[in-house]
Design an enzyme around this catalytic site. Structure first.
Site, mmCIF file in Angstrom:
data_model
loop_
_atom_site.group_PDB
_atom_site.id
_atom_site.type_symbol
_atom_site.label_atom_id
_atom_site.label_comp_id
_atom_site.label_asym_id
_atom_site.label_seq_id
_atom_site.Cartn_x
_atom_site.Cartn_y
_atom_site.Cartn_z
ATOM 1 N N ASP A 311 0.863 -1.171 0.000
ATOM 2 C CA ASP A 311 0.000 0.000 0.000
ATOM 3 C C ASP A 311 0.900 1.221 0.000
ATOM 4 O O ASP A 311 2.105 1.104 0.262
ATOM 5 C CB ASP A 311 -0.921 0.023 1.216
ATOM 6 C CG ASP A 311 -2.175 0.863 1.005
ATOM 7 O OD1 ASP A 311 -2.075 1.935 0.368
ATOM 8 O OD2 ASP A 311 -3.244 0.458 1.486
ATOM 9 N N HIS A 312 0.354 2.351 -0.335
ATOM 10 C CA HIS A 312 1.086 3.596 -0.169
ATOM 11 C C HIS A 312 0.922 4.092 1.256
ATOM 12 O O HIS A 312 -0.142 3.921 1.849
ATOM 13 C CB HIS A 312 0.584 4.656 -1.165
ATOM 14 C CG HIS A 312 0.893 4.305 -2.577
ATOM 15 N ND1 HIS A 312 -0.035 4.413 -3.590
ATOM 16 C CD2 HIS A 312 2.019 3.829 -3.163
ATOM 17 C CE1 HIS A 312 0.507 4.032 -4.734
ATOM 18 N NE2 HIS A 312 1.754 3.659 -4.489
ATOM 19 N N PHE A 465 -4.964 3.286 1.255
ATOM 20 C CA PHE A 465 -6.042 2.420 0.779
ATOM 21 C C PHE A 465 -5.889 2.089 -0.699
ATOM 22 O O PHE A 465 -6.856 2.085 -1.461
ATOM 23 C CB PHE A 465 -7.410 3.041 1.068
ATOM 24 C CG PHE A 465 -7.663 3.289 2.530
ATOM 25 C CD1 PHE A 465 -7.060 2.508 3.505
ATOM 26 C CD2 PHE A 465 -8.508 4.298 2.942
ATOM 27 C CE1 PHE A 465 -7.293 2.731 4.853
ATOM 28 C CE2 PHE A 465 -8.752 4.525 4.296
ATOM 29 C CZ PHE A 465 -8.142 3.734 5.257
ATOM 30 N N HIS A 466 -4.650 1.821 -1.110
ATOM 31 C CA HIS A 466 -4.335 1.389 -2.473
ATOM 32 C C HIS A 466 -3.796 -0.037 -2.379
ATOM 33 O O HIS A 466 -2.644 -0.248 -2.005
ATOM 34 C CB HIS A 466 -3.290 2.316 -3.102
ATOM 35 C CG HIS A 466 -3.716 3.733 -3.189
ATOM 36 N ND1 HIS A 466 -2.823 4.782 -3.233
ATOM 37 C CD2 HIS A 466 -4.952 4.302 -3.239
ATOM 38 C CE1 HIS A 466 -3.471 5.929 -3.314
ATOM 39 N NE2 HIS A 466 -4.771 5.658 -3.312
ATOM 40 N N HIS A 467 -4.618 -1.012 -2.710
ATOM 41 C CA HIS A 467 -4.263 -2.420 -2.511
ATOM 42 C C HIS A 467 -3.506 -2.933 -3.739
ATOM 43 O O HIS A 467 -4.086 -3.116 -4.809
ATOM 44 C CB HIS A 467 -5.525 -3.257 -2.297
ATOM 45 C CG HIS A 467 -6.364 -2.773 -1.169
ATOM 46 N ND1 HIS A 467 -7.739 -2.897 -1.142
ATOM 47 C CD2 HIS A 467 -6.036 -2.145 -0.017
ATOM 48 C CE1 HIS A 467 -8.208 -2.380 -0.024
ATOM 49 N NE2 HIS A 467 -7.194 -1.912 0.677
#
Length: 529
Positions: A311-312, A465-467
């Site tokens: 994730d970031h 919230f970047h999977h």
């Protein structure tokens, strides 16, 4: 509506987010029979203003706005860092683009050859030039507004489809400070319309982009799901897929078994299958689809399904100025800096600086959360809002096999299936990068003359919230799950269209790359049909 399977489908797409919507639109428009299976409901667009109003009331948490939570969406997080999964996603037609912020940047050229350039991470199985035409097609499909003025961005052959949004007032404050420090700033490409287009209207500045755009100016995947439906695709909502079945040889997927709200189970057959369920549910479904041929999960001969979750990470600093900063007029960023993005070596990761337009509390939130009225409330709002300022940033996370999505050994969902367990932690690499981002952010705020009141650093960072990761792409079947065509190495008719295929994460918001990869996958699927 009937949720029974369609006979003789050419393509079954699992997931109605941006990847699934784009693929369904492309293949249905080509005349192929397409069925889309979506776990969540189809939300009524007429309810968006009500959802916006709900989102700003303090009695309602962010997950409730799009009806996340409960046994259907149960999950676990057993890693060093707790991962708030249901705040990160939306299950429904449109997927998480229903609540995303809408920033869409291309990965840099270095992202595709990170191991070769810096000695860390991994290389992608193709270079930027391979994806460049698909990036352009994705920008057109999403209706991206941008100025093409980023001196650090990779080369492009044409301008963005729509004009850029003008810089905000606080952007002008940051611009002066950054110029004094030798930091270049530039506009942000946004997947929201700066001018009307077809049936969508231009952004009118509600300022609630996360979690709701009531106007429809911000792109969400219902645009292409609806186009696919108009072209003849069939979309079955509230149809969570329970498992995938394969033929006797284990070479091809033969059916997707899905449940419906009335408690019945159906099986959709097709010639080609596309997994477009995101970086969490995609590996979970493959792991749930174990068999004698694939005892560790479908398409998992490498043992890497669920591995390399990324994730970031957020880094930020903020405070107040002795002058108005005009925050919360728009809910998205209009200025960034990629000056600290490309890595000179393997000592730190990529940093994307973001100059925020929504620092501090909004007057509406303050009015709804207080217990005073009239002049007292107005005085409180005036004293506590209007002078906040903040710099945010996304920081790259390295792919590490111990960060993963797996099946929880005990907890189950409403259908009796093991829930996803997100095992997530940070390394020294990420900590160094966050610390560097914080140094830059504090330098900018100090140059502005701000009273710095908070910093989000390595100890209290959180996910963007970047999977990404979990079904990584590569040429070696022993080291990856899918090939450069986004097709699994193990099964010849199963493709994965998701940021789950990213070998590395970079620090760019992933949706434009997801869309570009989906269009690439659609080309390969069309050629096989």
């Amino acid at each position: 509506m009937s949720r029974r399977p369609s006979p003789n489908a050419d393509v079954c797409v699992i997931g109605a987010g941006p990847a699934g919507g784009l693929i369904a639109d492309r293949l249905a428009s080509d005349g192929h029979s397409v069925v889309v299976l979506e776990a969540g409901p189809r939300f009524d667009a007429a309810d968006r203003e009500r959802r916006m109003e709900r989102s700003i009331r303090p009695a309602h948490g962010p997950a409730s706005v799009w009806e996340m939570g409960g046994p259907r969406d149960a999950y676990a997080s057993t890693g060093d860092r707790y991962y708030p999964l249901n705040a990160a996603r939306v299950k429904g037609v449109g997927g998480s683009t229903l609540h995303w912020q809408g920033m869409v940047m291309r990965l840099h050229e270095q992202d595709f050859r990170l191991a070769s350039a810096t000695g860390v991470g991994a290389d992608w199985p193709f270079d930027y030039d391979t994806l460049k035409p698909y990036y352009a097609a994705a920008e057109s499909a999403l209706g991206v507004s941008g100025a093409s003025d980023n001196p650090f961005a990779p080369p492009r052959e044409q301008p963005h489809p729509q004009p850029a949004f003008p810089p905000s007032y606080s952007d002008s404050l940051f611009a002066d400070a950054c110029e004094s420090l030798g930091i270049a700033t530039h506009s942000v490409p946004n997947a929201r319309l700066s001018a009307g287009r077809e049936t969508r209207r231009a952004c009118v500045g509600y300022g609630t982009c996360q979690p709701v755009c009531p106007s429809g100016a911000k792109y969400d995947a219902t645009v292409h799901v609806d186009r696919a439906t108009d072209a003849g695709a069939r979309v079955i909502d509230e149809a969570p897929v329970q498992r995938l079945e394969h033929d006797a040889a284990g070479d091809r997927v033969t059916g997707a078994v899905y449940a419906t709200p009335d408690g019945t189970t159906h099986r959709q057959s097709a010639t080609e299958f596309v997994l477009a369920a995101g970086g969490i549910e995609t590996p979970r479904l493959l792991l749930l689809s174990d068999s004698d041929r694939y005892p560790d999960g479908l398409a998992n001969s490498s043992g890497l399904v669920g591995r390399y979750f990324m994730d970031h990470l957020f880094a930020g600093a903020g405070g107040t100025l002795d002058e108005p900063t005009r925050q919360n007029h728009v809910g998205f960023n209009t200025t960034e800096s990629h000056q600290y993005y490309d890595r000179p070596d393997g000592s730190r990761g990529a940093i994307k600086l973001e100059f925020l337009n929504y620092a501090g509390p909004s007057p509406a939130e303050m009015a709804l959360s207080g217990d005073d009225w009239g002049d007292a409330m107005c005085d409180r709002i005036r004293d506590a809002s209007g002078t906040h300022i903040a710099v945010g940033g996304l920081v790259e996370q390295q792919p590490r096999p111990e960060n993963r999505v797996r099946l929880h050994p005990e907890r189950t969902d409403a259908h009796g299936n093991p829930v996803p367990d997100v095992v997530w932690s940070l390394s020294a690499y990420e900590r160094r990068t966050i610390e560097r981002a914080n140094e830059i952010q504090r330098e900018i705020l100090t140059e502005l003359g701000a009273d710095i009141e908070w910093t989000v650093g390595p100890e209290d960072t959180g996910p963007a919230f970047h999977h990404m990761g979990t079904t990584r792409m590569g040429t070696d079947p022993a080291e990856s799950v899918v090939d450069p065509q986004l097709r699994t190495h193990d099964l010849s008719n199963l493709s994965v269209a998701s940021s789950s295929v990213f070998p590395t994460a970079g620090a760019m918001n992933p949706t434009l790359t997801i869309a570009a990869l989906a269009l690439k996958a659609a080309d390969h699927i069309a050629a096989r049909l």
